[in-house]
Design a protein around this motif. Structure first.
Motif, PDB file in Angstrom:
ATOM      1  N   LEU A  50       0.852  -1.196   0.000  1.00 55.30           N
ATOM      2  CA  LEU A  50       0.000   0.000   0.000  1.00 55.30           C
ATOM      3  C   LEU A  50       0.885   1.241   0.000  1.00 55.30           C
ATOM      4  CD1 LEU A  50      -2.664  -1.057   2.665  1.00 55.30           C
ATOM      5  CD2 LEU A  50      -2.852  -1.202   0.171  1.00 55.30           C
ATOM      6  N   ILE A  52       0.654   5.305  -0.137  1.00 55.11           N
ATOM      7  CA  ILE A  52      -0.253   6.442   0.028  1.00 55.11           C
ATOM      8  C   ILE A  52       0.571   7.724   0.034  1.00 55.11           C
ATOM      9  CG2 ILE A  52      -1.950   7.542   1.550  1.00 55.11           C
ATOM     10  CD1 ILE A  52      -2.586   4.746   2.652  1.00 55.11           C
ATOM     11  N   SER A  53       0.173   8.691  -0.772  1.00 54.34           N
ATOM     12  CA  SER A  53       0.847   9.995  -0.788  1.00 54.34           C
ATOM     13  C   SER A  53      -0.202  11.098  -0.846  1.00 54.34           C
ATOM     14  CB  SER A  53       1.799  10.098  -1.994  1.00 54.34           C
ATOM     15  OG  SER A  53       1.090   9.930  -3.215  1.00 54.34           O
ATOM     16  N   HIS A  55      -1.394  12.523   1.904  1.00 52.34           N
ATOM     17  CA  HIS A  55      -2.149  12.497   3.164  1.00 52.34           C
ATOM     18  C   HIS A  55      -1.246  11.900   4.240  1.00 52.34           C
ATOM     19  CE1 HIS A  55      -5.270  11.542   6.132  1.00 52.34           C
ATOM     20  NE2 HIS A  55      -6.064  12.367   5.458  1.00 52.34           N
ATOM     21  N   THR A  57       0.219   9.597   6.957  1.00 58.44           N
ATOM     22  CA  THR A  57       0.103   8.172   7.270  1.00 58.44           C
ATOM     23  C   THR A  57       0.819   7.885   8.590  1.00 58.44           C
ATOM     24  OG1 THR A  57       2.090   7.661   5.970  1.00 58.44           O
ATOM     25  CG2 THR A  57      -0.047   7.483   4.853  1.00 58.44           C
ATOM     26  N   LYS A 126     -10.651   1.108  -1.425  1.00 62.21           N
ATOM     27  CA  LYS A 126     -10.298   2.502  -1.146  1.00 62.21           C
ATOM     28  C   LYS A 126     -11.524   3.303  -0.712  1.00 62.21           C
ATOM     29  CE  LYS A 126      -6.819   2.358  -4.837  1.00 62.21           C
ATOM     30  NZ  LYS A 126      -6.446   2.913  -6.175  1.00 62.21           N
ATOM     31  N   SER A 245      -3.526  10.160  -3.341  1.00 59.93           N
ATOM     32  CA  SER A 245      -3.128   8.960  -4.082  1.00 59.93           C
ATOM     33  C   SER A 245      -3.043   7.735  -3.170  1.00 59.93           C
ATOM     34  CB  SER A 245      -1.769   9.190  -4.747  1.00 59.93           C
ATOM     35  OG  SER A 245      -1.294   8.010  -5.352  1.00 59.93           O
ATOM     36  N   ILE A 246      -3.705   6.667  -3.582  1.00 59.67           N
ATOM     37  CA  ILE A 246      -3.602   5.357  -2.921  1.00 59.67           C
ATOM     38  C   ILE A 246      -3.317   4.332  -4.006  1.00 59.67           C
ATOM     39  CG2 ILE A 246      -4.722   3.642  -1.460  1.00 59.67           C
ATOM     40  CD1 ILE A 246      -6.670   5.799  -0.546  1.00 59.67           C
ATOM     41  N   ILE A 266      -5.539  -0.040   4.344  1.00 59.70           N
ATOM     42  CA  ILE A 266      -5.596   1.400   4.076  1.00 59.70           C
ATOM     43  C   ILE A 266      -6.038   2.152   5.326  1.00 59.70           C
ATOM     44  CG2 ILE A 266      -6.816   3.180   2.756  1.00 59.70           C
ATOM     45  CD1 ILE A 266      -6.985   1.031   0.458  1.00 59.70           C
ATOM     46  N   LEU A 270      -3.887   5.018   7.663  1.00 62.88           N
ATOM     47  CA  LEU A 270      -4.395   6.391   7.749  1.00 62.88           C
ATOM     48  C   LEU A 270      -4.826   6.779   9.161  1.00 62.88           C
ATOM     49  CD1 LEU A 270      -6.494   6.564   4.448  1.00 62.88           C
ATOM     50  CD2 LEU A 270      -4.282   7.637   4.898  1.00 62.88           C
TER      51      LEU A 270
END
Length: 364
Positions: A50, A52-53, A55, A57, A126, A245-246, A266, A270
């Motif tokens: 995973l 993630i950008s 946001h 984390t 998502k 983006s995920i 996910i 988060l």
């Protein structure tokens, strides 16, 4: 030749003939066995599963493993000896070939279908995770596929956004079929759409699409079983725009059954803290945009595969519970879940040590 010698020779030749028949005569069966299990919180082939950008984390711990089933290919023809061995082996399951590849489906067709289901499961994972976190997601109804040689071919295209049918606003994919089937075969139906290229350009420029088109299509009669109805030859689905983006990086996996575990992974990344409390949790299950968990195939193979890698708890779709509970691997606790909320509640009990409160699977 003495009678005893002749009898032994005849028996030997018969045995050889039977063995040859067992090896060379194909039988209409396929085989399932436990496949790889991958931690959605960890790395696979050198990169995070995973990514993630855009946001914030958080660090995670423990395992939230998705599970898979390995199956023989569509064109593989099992022989009798292999079938008997599979029936006797605890870690394998022999099933009718048509169970895995119905209607003569080819290997290429099965692979394509699995890839499409896997892609859709990622999108729904998502959406379900972000909705659980009250993070807005923009959604709209799109043309998913266009049937070859259908009235819609060349008129509508995959990715076109369906705004209305006959001037009536479309809110869900099911609305499209409902409105089309209000017609009789041979009647015209008018689609108001945003062309796929316009939608893609608007998303890239972070603006609302302004160009719409009205497309008139003459319906035809459905050719599937059951009551005949008007169709145009498309399937409708849902597309989304996410606020950050995920990416899910996992190759050589297909089908929709990893949806639940992707959604939980996910959610974990988060939110602060660890969903598992460091425990080894595996699981399976489809998931829809609303967070509803659905059943999957090969549940027995998945529980075996998870336990062999060290899983202590297995999140099990409610509709698979009875089958899974019929043969529970030693040391594995099957936890019944019907929604992502159920799964999050179970994980809370697991990390707090309140395992007596877990909704466990039973054979009833």
């Amino acid at each position: 030749m003495p009678r005893r010698t002749a009898t032994m020779l005849a028996s030997t030749l018969m045995l050889i003939a039977l063995l040859c028949a067992g090896v060379f005569i194909p039988v209409p069966y396929a085989e399932m066995s436990p496949g790889p299990t991958v931690n959605t919180l960890g790395d696979h082939d050198g990169e995070p599963v995973l990514q993630i950008s855009g946001h914030k984390t958080y660090e995670t711990s423990g395992h939230l493993n998705m599970t898979t089933v390995r199956v023989t290919s569509a064109d593989y023809r099992m022989n009798l000896v292999e079938a008997v061995y599979g029936w006797l082996a605890h870690d394998n399951r022999v099933v009718p070939h048509d169970t895995l590849y119905p209607d003569g489906k080819t290997e290429e067709e099965a692979t394509q279908e699995n890839a499409e289901e896997f892609s859709q499961s990622q999108e729904s994972a998502k959406v379900a995770a972000l909705k659980e976190l009250d993070i807005p997601v923009k959604s709209w109804v799109v043309v998913s596929t266009v049937v070859k040689d259908s009235p819609a071919e060349g008129r509508l295209h995959a990715g076109d956004v369906i705004k209305a049918v006959d001037g009536r606003t479309v809110g869900e994919p099911g609305d499209v079929a409902d409105l089309v089937t209000e017609h009789k075969p041979g009647q015209d139906v008018v689609f108001t759409v945003v062309p796929a290229k316009e939608q893609a350009a608007a998303e890239k420029e972070n603006r609302t699409p302004t160009k719409t088109e009205e497309v008139t299509i003459t319906t035809t009669t459905s050719d599937d079983a059951g009551e005949k109805r008007a169709v145009v030859g498309i399937s409708a689905g849902t597309d989304h725009t996410f606020p950050f983006s995920i990416d899910i990086k996992l190759a050589d996996v297909g089908g929709p059954s990893a949806g639940l575990m992707f959604a939980l992974g996910i959610y974990d990344k988060l939110t602060p803290g660890s969903l598992t409390g460091g425990k080894f949790v595996a699981g399976t299950g489809t998931i829809d945009d609303a967070g509803k968990v659905g059943p999957i195939g090969g549940i027995g193979m998945k529980t075996l595969g998870a336990r062999s890698k060290g899983a202590q708890y297995f999140l099990t779709p409610a509709d698979n519970c009875a089958a899974a509970a019929a043969d529970i691997p030693e040391g594995l606790t099957l936890v019944k879940v019907d929604t992502i909320d159920d799964a999050l509640g179970a994980l809370k009990d697991i990390r707090s040590g309140k395992t007596g409160d877990l909704p466990k699977c039973t054979t009833k």
